[in-house]
Design a protein around this motif. Structure first.
Motif, PDB file in Angstrom:
ATOM      1  N   TYR A  55       6.370   4.361   8.039  1.00 20.52           N
ATOM      2  CA  TYR A  55       5.073   4.459   8.717  1.00 20.52           C
ATOM      3  C   TYR A  55       5.212   3.963  10.148  1.00 20.52           C
ATOM      4  O   TYR A  55       6.178   3.296  10.504  1.00 20.52           O
ATOM      5  N   THR A  56       4.231   4.298  10.974  1.00 20.12           N
ATOM      6  CA  THR A  56       4.178   3.848  12.358  1.00 20.12           C
ATOM      7  C   THR A  56       3.169   2.705  12.439  1.00 20.12           C
ATOM      8  O   THR A  56       2.006   2.878  12.075  1.00 20.12           O
ATOM      9  N   TYR A  79      -2.093   2.706  -5.944  1.00 16.34           N
ATOM     10  CA  TYR A  79      -0.652   2.697  -5.706  1.00 16.34           C
ATOM     11  C   TYR A  79       0.154   2.199  -6.907  1.00 16.34           C
ATOM     12  O   TYR A  79       1.299   1.802  -6.773  1.00 16.34           O
ATOM     13  N   THR A  80      -0.448   2.252  -8.073  1.00 19.52           N
ATOM     14  CA  THR A  80       0.253   1.838  -9.285  1.00 19.52           C
ATOM     15  C   THR A  80       0.741   3.056 -10.058  1.00 19.52           C
ATOM     16  O   THR A  80       0.214   4.160  -9.896  1.00 19.52           O
ATOM     17  N   LYS A  81       1.727   2.838 -10.910  1.00 20.54           N
ATOM     18  CA  LYS A  81       2.252   3.924 -11.747  1.00 20.54           C
ATOM     19  C   LYS A  81       1.196   4.428 -12.715  1.00 20.54           C
ATOM     20  O   LYS A  81       1.210   5.594 -13.101  1.00 20.54           O
ATOM     21  N   LEU A  94      -0.828   5.649   0.919  1.00 15.03           N
ATOM     22  CA  LEU A  94      -0.217   4.372   1.289  1.00 15.03           C
ATOM     23  C   LEU A  94       0.215   4.373   2.756  1.00 15.03           C
ATOM     24  O   LEU A  94       0.028   3.380   3.466  1.00 15.03           O
ATOM     25  N   THR A  95       0.757   5.472   3.218  1.00  9.14           N
ATOM     26  CA  THR A  95       1.141   5.577   4.625  1.00  9.14           C
ATOM     27  C   THR A  95      -0.083   5.424   5.518  1.00  9.14           C
ATOM     28  O   THR A  95      -0.048   4.688   6.523  1.00  9.14           O
ATOM     29  N   GLN A  96      -1.183   6.084   5.157  1.00  3.84           N
ATOM     30  CA  GLN A  96      -2.419   5.951   5.936  1.00  3.84           C
ATOM     31  C   GLN A  96      -2.898   4.506   5.960  1.00  3.84           C
ATOM     32  O   GLN A  96      -3.322   4.000   7.010  1.00  3.84           O
ATOM     33  N   LEU A  97      -2.823   3.831   4.811  1.00  4.52           N
ATOM     34  CA  LEU A  97      -3.244   2.428   4.760  1.00  4.52           C
ATOM     35  C   LEU A  97      -2.358   1.574   5.659  1.00  4.52           C
ATOM     36  O   LEU A  97      -2.856   0.799   6.482  1.00  4.52           O
ATOM     37  N   ALA A 106       0.373  -5.063   7.186  1.00  2.49           N
ATOM     38  CA  ALA A 106       1.198  -4.001   6.592  1.00  2.49           C
ATOM     39  C   ALA A 106       2.447  -4.611   5.952  1.00  2.49           C
ATOM     40  O   ALA A 106       2.878  -4.191   4.874  1.00  2.49           O
ATOM     41  N   ILE A 107       2.996  -5.626   6.589  1.00  2.00           N
ATOM     42  CA  ILE A 107       4.167  -6.311   6.035  1.00  2.00           C
ATOM     43  C   ILE A 107       3.804  -6.996   4.716  1.00  2.00           C
ATOM     44  O   ILE A 107       4.616  -7.025   3.788  1.00  2.00           O
ATOM     45  N   VAL A 108       2.582  -7.492   4.607  1.00  2.00           N
ATOM     46  CA  VAL A 108       2.143  -8.106   3.346  1.00  2.00           C
ATOM     47  C   VAL A 108       2.177  -7.062   2.223  1.00  2.00           C
ATOM     48  O   VAL A 108       2.628  -7.354   1.116  1.00  2.00           O
TER      49      VAL A 108
END
Length: 140
Positions: A55-56, A79-81, A94-97, A106-108
């Motif tokens: 992601y950016t 984002y769970t299975k 997830l990328t959008q988030l 985002a690191i969290v």
């Protein structure tokens, strides 16, 4: 002004003892913080991926990002299975988030997926919130 989850976790990591870390967690306790910890350490939570998609990072200054973990924690289940949404769509979401959060938050998310938040271990979480995670760590 309310602290970002990433700021709270940094304050916790700066503490020396598990008791002090637990006290800081309790002092800043919110449902969002508890969900971050649960999604990071609860063995019943299974992320759909082993690491975050590329992601950016959002260039906005701290506190001025489009959203925060305090607002987005309700969507962690996506984002769970266990969620039947297609993996491709989960990647997109997830990328959008990740791109809409401040880089420290985002690191969290990345740390939650890895199951390790620096400076905080399962013992600290159990000490701060005894009933948060369903299965307790048994010391032998």
């Amino acid at each position: 002004m309310q602290l970002l989850i990433s700021e709270i976790l940094t304050k916790v990591a700066e503490q020396k003892t598990p008791k002090d870390k637990a006290n800081v967690l309790r002092a800043h306790s919110t449902t969002a913080l508890q969900e971050v910890l649960r999604y990071a350490y609860d063995p019943k939570v299974t992320w759909y991926c082993e690491k975050a998609p590329p992601y950016t990072a959002d260039p906005a200054p701290e506190g001025l990002a489009y959203t925060t973990l305090m607002l987005e924690y309700r969507r962690f289940y996506l984002y769970t299975k266990e969620n039947p949404v297609a993996e491709k769509r989960k990647n997109e979401l997830l990328t959008q988030l990740l791109e809409s959060l401040h880089p420290t938050e985002a690191i969290v998310i990345e740390q939650m997926i890895a199951g390790e938040i620096p400076g905080i271990d399962r013992e600290v979480v159990d000490l701060a919130f005894p009933n948060l995670i369903s299965t307790k760590v048994v010391k032998t």
